[in-house]
Design a protein around this motif. Sequence first.
Motif, PDB file in Angstrom:
ATOM      1  N   GLU A   9       0.819  -1.162   0.074  1.00 39.74           N
ATOM      2  CA  GLU A   9       0.104   0.149  -0.105  1.00 39.74           C
ATOM      3  C   GLU A   9       0.762   1.283   0.018  1.00 39.74           C
ATOM      4  O   GLU A   9       0.357   2.282  -0.346  1.00 39.74           O
TER       5      GLU A   9
ATOM      6  N   ARG B 200      -1.402   6.136  -6.768  1.00 37.90           N
ATOM      7  CA  ARG B 200      -2.631   6.839  -6.154  1.00 37.90           C
ATOM      8  C   ARG B 200      -3.992   5.954  -6.570  1.00 37.90           C
ATOM      9  O   ARG B 200      -4.159   5.638  -7.560  1.00 37.90           O
TER      10      ARG B 200
ATOM     11  N   LEU C 126      -7.636   4.070  -4.779  1.00 36.22           N
ATOM     12  CA  LEU C 126      -8.125   2.676  -4.135  1.00 36.22           C
ATOM     13  C   LEU C 126      -8.523   1.849  -5.335  1.00 36.22           C
ATOM     14  O   LEU C 126      -8.967   2.401  -6.290  1.00 36.22           O
ATOM     15  N   SER C 127      -8.383   0.681  -5.152  1.00 36.07           N
ATOM     16  CA  SER C 127      -8.625  -0.121  -6.256  1.00 36.07           C
ATOM     17  C   SER C 127      -8.919  -1.637  -5.426  1.00 36.07           C
ATOM     18  O   SER C 127      -7.978  -1.984  -4.657  1.00 36.07           O
TER      19      SER C 127
ATOM     20  N   LYS D 189      -6.167   2.183 -14.702  1.00 26.15           N
ATOM     21  CA  LYS D 189      -5.334   1.772 -13.431  1.00 26.15           C
ATOM     22  C   LYS D 189      -4.000   1.360 -14.084  1.00 26.15           C
ATOM     23  O   LYS D 189      -3.680   0.960 -15.064  1.00 26.15           O
TER      24      LYS D 189
END
Lengths: 393, 374, 485
Positions: C222, C227, C229-230, C445
Amino acid sequence: MRLIYLMIILSLFLSGCTPPLSIEEKAIISMAGFDKKDNKIQVTAFIQNPAVLGKARAGAQKDERPVSILKTEGNTIDFAVHWSSNFVPRHVDWNHMQVVILGEELAEEGISHVLDFIQRQPEASTLPFIFICKGITTRELFERAFEFTDSPSRYIQEIIAPSREHTNFREVRVYNLLNDLNSPLTDIVVNGIRLAKKKHYVTAGGHETFYITNTLGVLKHGKLAGWMDKKASSGYMWVKEDRWDHAVELKNERYKVYVNHDITTNKPDIKVNFRGKDIKNIEIEVDIESKISEISHSRMPLTTQTIHLFEKDLEVYVEERVRHMIEVSQKMGADILGLGYQVRKANQKYWEQYKTEWAEKIYPRIHVDVIIHVQVENTGDIVEKTETNIENK
Amino acid sequence: MTQFNRNKADLISFRQLGWLMITVYLSTGITFGQTLLAEKAGKSGWLSILIAGLVTLLLLWIIVETSIKNPKQSLVENLRSRLGKALGNIVTVIYLLLIFFLLIMITYQAVRITELNFIYIYINPYIFIVIAYLLVIYMITGGATILVRVNDTILPIFLLLLLVIMILDIPFIELDRGRPLWPGNWGDVIRGASLPLILFSELTAISMLWPYCRDHHDKKKAIKTMGFLVVQGILIMSFIAWALIITFGAERTSSLIVPIYYLAREIFYGQFISNFQILLLPMILGSIMIKIALFIFVLTDGLQQMGWSKYSWSIPYLLSTAVIISTMNLIKSDHQFSYYLTHVSVWLIPALFFIHSFLWLANVIYQRKSSTRG
Amino acid sequence: MSRRKFKLPQKQYKAKRLTFVEEIAMWLGEQPDLMIHYLKNRNTGGTPPYILMYLESMVDLKKINDQIVQTLTGMSHEFSVGELAERIPADNTKEFDEVQQAGHLLLKGYTLILQQRHRRGFAVNTGKMPQRAFSEPEAEKVIFGPHLGFNEQLSDNIALIRKYVDRDDLRFKSITIKHPSDKKVYLAYVAQTADPQLIKEVERRLEKVEVKDLNDVHYLEEWIIDRGLSPFPNFYYTERPDVVAANILEGRVALMTGNSPVAALLPISISHFLMAPDDHYYNPIYASFLRVFRLIAAVLAFSVSSFYVALTMVNHELLPFQMIQTIIQAREGVPFPIWIEVLILEFALELVIEASRWTPGNIGQAITLFGTIVVGQAAVQAGILNATVIVVVSLEAIASFAVPVYRASTMIRLLRYPMIILASFFGIVGILLYLMLIFIHLVRKENLGMPYLLPLAPFDLSGFKDTLIRVPRKMMDRGNLINKE
């Protein structure tokens, strides 16, 4: 800004939407009949309720039937059905209609109204088979069917399956009609449906069944112009339909035997011949190949000469039917073979000049030659009857 | 697995640009385009598409020609630097307004299609459009590359579906039903050709994507790659028109809202594929979404280059809200207005043509001036 | 020899000036296994010239005896610390002159050699780490191929990678991470194939890491990822040296920490989650078949229940008539709407999975049995659920277990809940919109600057050699050997 946007969407979500009805909450129409009575459309439909079968399987007493019959009428179909929602337990759903049956009276006035209704149902399929009642109203037919079967649409599909091969069954679905009605060059034929005679097939309860007729109804510009007889219908099938696996029983006069032909292929070909500016004649040529599947006489040698004789027999048989069909259709003024299209293909100028007069004036008086070629395949397996060999031994 | 080339990561290739164009064609071509085409050109609509395709290639040539002069500038920047700030701004605003009108038209058609064909009474079609717009914004805030890559992966699925529908339809096509495809009247064909042109005029949007292109100075490659793909797209469209008219005839095609949907409705294969048409939904909505994304991107980019970059993050939201609201008003208001809009859109082609040719001319004059000075 | 356990000096000694030894002991605090060993020189006698300090549980006593005690006691006269370094036959030695330094060394298993009255010392590594034998990892078992996994000893793991890669340009880069006791992580890569920019980027990101605790390489994920959230996994974790070797040869970087048998491979794309470790040990045709099959399994696991809901609730014109009749029959008497029924069963499935994870093996069977009887039979007979839903959800469950990477299958199970709800409202269109959302997310992503959907977007045909299908090794290796430069 993003938050505001989300709020707008959430409010939209929460306002107008409810989860849809799942399938068991719908009254699924499996088969529908449309007829005309006193200037009103009479709708008769079978509503399937398979849940009853589920109950029966679970052990509950079977006091309901999995099919019920809806009878309603109105000036438009949709309104009639909506009005009937007072007494139909669930929401009526047209998606899974399998068979459409049209009354004779309605067919004579024109079927475009019904087709328009089906086409405008956004989710309804255009696949159902279409038939025209002969000698009986749709409502009567539905009531008869209700007496002896729990799944009438399935019953019809079951009787269609074998008739594809052995009778004059022309597969017509709703979309065929929709497409053909939009192309004014060809008139269409539809099978009839009528009550069976008691001696042929009786159900366990002694009820009368129905069957698909061997006679074809001619729809001229979407209106029933009349019925062709059995012979003419057969002729139509020889030109228009693939007769694979079709059985023909013929009597040979010379040898006094019955011969059964098993058709393998039939290839029709239509040619238009011109003389000057006018049409000289139209040639319909059908190449047929068949196998001999049975000979009734025990000592019948199968040589090239006898085969030639049998070929002749079949040629005469088919030619007679095709000629009859053309006569009948010319009398009706319905160009069911699509000869107009062939003319148009052959001579565009001629067609442009006479296309308005084609159906009424030119087609009924045109000279049509019918040429049939039959070739019996000598498979080489059995030249002589097997019995003779056995007896000799 | 091969190495990923980092230097090319954020740039678009001409092939990708060409694929984007094909999606843009398809989104209109498979929905309402064919209906209008059959109405105007009748049975020879496929020929109209081919003729319109020739003009499109000409248009493509002009676009490449104008863009190649200043490959690092987009259309808007180019206009502003060539024509001066005042005149450039005016022309740019006209251009962006045209794109905005096109956007409203597409959204309107999308709502109409969903409303009439697929969605049942209990669902509000606006919700789809709002969600679709949100997704579009999510897509374009990632930049032109994301938009192009999404298209890259979705387009093959669409084409595959289309191919499956066409192949499955073959048994249902009856060639002898009496529909000669050669035109009797060439006037119809020419009139019909104006319609696919609306569609192809959307091509001008790609000149806004030019600065993001990888080999943006390579004229030969641009013409070769994109021209080839444009020709492919035109052939696909023409084939669809041909297949529709073979099966339905011009009269019925012109009376259907999404003809290809009805084509798929006829497909029937026993117990497995009974109602195939619903699988067209992803194709139709997906391609419309990508087209909307392209236009919103062009508008956002254009506005930013005109000096609105201060509000850059909110431009797409504002734009889409504006489009949705105006579309909603359009639907609620008289149907005549949409008719009017469709006819206004016919003026789009000459307008877009004019803007591009104007720019081209300006470029030529500017270059001649600078060369004589030198 | 006098060996005694050290006791903390009492408070009254505070006024007195502490010796260096005492200071170190004070710094360490309460350590019951701290040993202080006063060595007497056999030859000189008198005051013990050397003092040994070590933590008894951390050291190998035999090593201390062989390497230090024997040498020191056998010396003719006293040497200074600097001189000692040359005479002690140990390789891993360090000098120190600060209390903190000495404390850290003690905690790492070093033995300190000190002299009275000197504030300098000398440390020898005599560490003995508790160690596990190499065994095959539980989660990545293969039928063919090496049955070998890492253990918790970093040096052993590095040795294994060296053995498997066997190239002169294999590099291990150590990076110190901000941590109370300066933890080290290792980057393993092959210099020829790895992208130098990638290594720089990983280093840059690792330097920013500040962790309180670093038991495992998972803690770093993390910190390093891009950058946003996924729900999709970013790294590929493995305990197998052959997998690490294969990946770093392809140009990826392996990230390893001590005390953990897991290596993280980065950057990866989504296609990695279709790959099983033994794909390369099968016939290429069969391996390709398996991969396509796994993709189908993943798609099924993701979408079957949503399609069921969409088809039965909204778009039922897509279903054949006979099938509709069967479903309606099965649903007779079920009190819930279809989508709630599906959600109930999905929830039950998660319960069974989670419950069987935490129960010991012999009780676990009871859960399976109970789950089968209650969900499979009783619920249908009682009319709470219908049989078709059970078929659908169990098909989905089985399919989700066919995805070789456990992390990916949990993610798939998680992602399908919103889709079921959307499908119940909007049918196929809802599914489409949800898929578009996921799709756009995947395209956006990036994993350390590499697109996550590679080789699909941006499209790269040569990338398909070892993703969706596996081409024969001949074709694969040829490209790799003639790599740029």
